[in-house]
Design an enzyme around this catalytic site. Structure first.
Site: not given
Ligand code: ADP
Length: 396
Positions: A9, A88, A177, A237, A382
């Site tokens: 990743n 990923r 996601h 965010r 994941e």
């Protein structure tokens, strides 16, 4: 048959990795290279319960993968069982609706999506190129955060702006996601057979946070947009707000519009409101010691999460399941309770005791008696999903 998969990743300044075995069920080794691109970059490797750390001299993705390869060379039992590498990839645009074996076409496709993920895509490409170089002959697979949401109808993914922007530039909602949502959907189907024919709402709440409605096993709406900035309030965010603010912030603070956007991505959310931290755990501790602003930041987070769950639910016939996942969704008793409280008009009712006693790292049901919606905590994974996709594609 050995089926070790290296999961990679690559972020803009980090590289996480793990080698999974036994159909992804066992983690043999894992680690992270951090602060890449700086003088302080280092790599940590966790193996058999022990963590070792070493500095990276050049601080590049290439050096990080080289160190991983050197470590594997010293552990031939793991290296010899390596059959595939899964990457990923954040953005697959409209080109990739599922995971895919990486070749020249796929690399070009990821490059084309770089305009929407300018920090991530170049890191992914670097990671892929270096792993091809250092692990010749091992097939590699790309697993996209966006692909699960390619099932959205135009009514959901189009922004109400001039259509030519979509036609000419691909400006639309993509969502993220997706690997986590696909995993949750599969786990729920195992735990509650029949859910794959029902309406499911999922809140993936981590440092990045989003919601997803899953109708009959397919994503029907999600809160993130063309980038992960849209939707929920997150660690740093802001999530959705009036876009005019970009212009106002830029004028008021005498900064460029790009810098104002950076403020919305990196200095807002829980951090911006609390003026303390982007980390939910720190904020909960502060709230318990009487910090009102920490509490306010968490309550805004709960409020916005509830709103987006309600809005994504408009694509479902019924809300049969509500699942919490991600670091916050799996662990924050306070936020789960606050979010459900704000959804009472939808008949959502959490059992307070079950919520407080939910065992860490396990699937648990938090539904209150009489509530039609089954409320769950399901830990996401994941890496496992990436490993399983890799195994399935390389076996074909
Ligand atoms: P990401 O993968 O998006 O970086 P994670 O899914 O790891 O993020 O979630 C990180 C968030 O989960 C942090 O805000 C952290 O404080 C929160 N978290 C982890 N454990 C707990 C806990 N026990 N209670 C409350 N929040 C927690």
């Amino acid at each position: 048959m050995q089926d070790n998969i290296l999961v990679v990743n690559c972020g803009s300044s980090s590289l996480k990795f793990a080698v999974l075995a036994n159909a992804g069920q066992q983690t043999l080794v894992e680690g992270i290279a951090e602060r890449l691109g700086s003088d302080e970059s280092l790599i940590s490797i966790k193996y058999q319960g022990e963590k070792s750390q070493s500095p990276l001299i050049e601080g590049t993705h290439k050096e990080a993968v080289t160190v991983i390869k050197q470590w594997l060379d010293q552990h031939p039992d793991i290296l010899q069982g390596l059959v595939g590498i899964g990457h990923r990839v954040v953005h697959g645009g409209e080109t990739f609706a599922s995971s895919i074996i990486i070749d020249e076409y796929v690399i070009n496709g990821i490059e084309e999506c770089a305009k929407f993920a300018p920090l991530h895509s170049p890191a992914h490409i670097k990671g892929i190129e270096v792993t091809f170089e250092l692990f010749p002959g091992i097939p590699q697979v790309a697993v996209f955060d966006t692909s699960f949401h390619q099932s959205l109808e135009a009514e959901q993914y189009l922004y109400p702006i001039p259509m030519s922007y979509y036609r000419n530039h691909g400006f639309r909602k993509y969502g993220f996601h997706g690997t986590s949502y696909r995993y949750i959907s599969q786990q729920l189907a195992k735990t509650s057979p029949g859910s794959e024919q029902q309406g499911v709402l999922v809140a993936h709440l981590g440092n990045g946070a989003s919601t997803c409605a899953i109708n009959h096993g397919q994503s029907s709406d999600t809160s993130m947009g063309i980038t992960p900035l849209e939707g929920l309030m997150m660690g740093t965010r802001s999530g959705s707000l009036d876009p005019s603010l970009i212009s106002f912030i830029s004028q008021a603070e005498n900064i460029s519009q790009d810098a104002a956007l950076d403020v919305l991505n990196k200095q807002s959310g829980l951090l911006g409101v609390s003026e303390l931290s982007n980390d939910c755990r720190t904020l909960e501790e502060a709230m318990l010691s009487g910090d009102e602003r920490a509490k306010l930041s968490l309550d805004i987070f709960a409020s916005r999460t509830a709103k987006y769950l309600a809005s994504t639910a408009t694509t479902l016939d019924s809300i049969d399941h509500l699942v919490f996942t991600g670091g916050i969704g799996e662990n924050s008793v306070y936020l789960r309770e606050q979010i459900c409280q704000r959804l009472k008009a939808f008949g959502i009712k959490l059992d307070e005791t079950k919520n407080q006693q939910a065992p860490r790292g396990e699937i648990s049901n938090l539904t209150n008696e009489g509530c039609q919606t089954q409320i769950w905590v399901i830990p996401t994974n994941e890496e496992l999903m990436i490993a399983l996709d890799t195994i399935s594609l390389i076996q074909k």
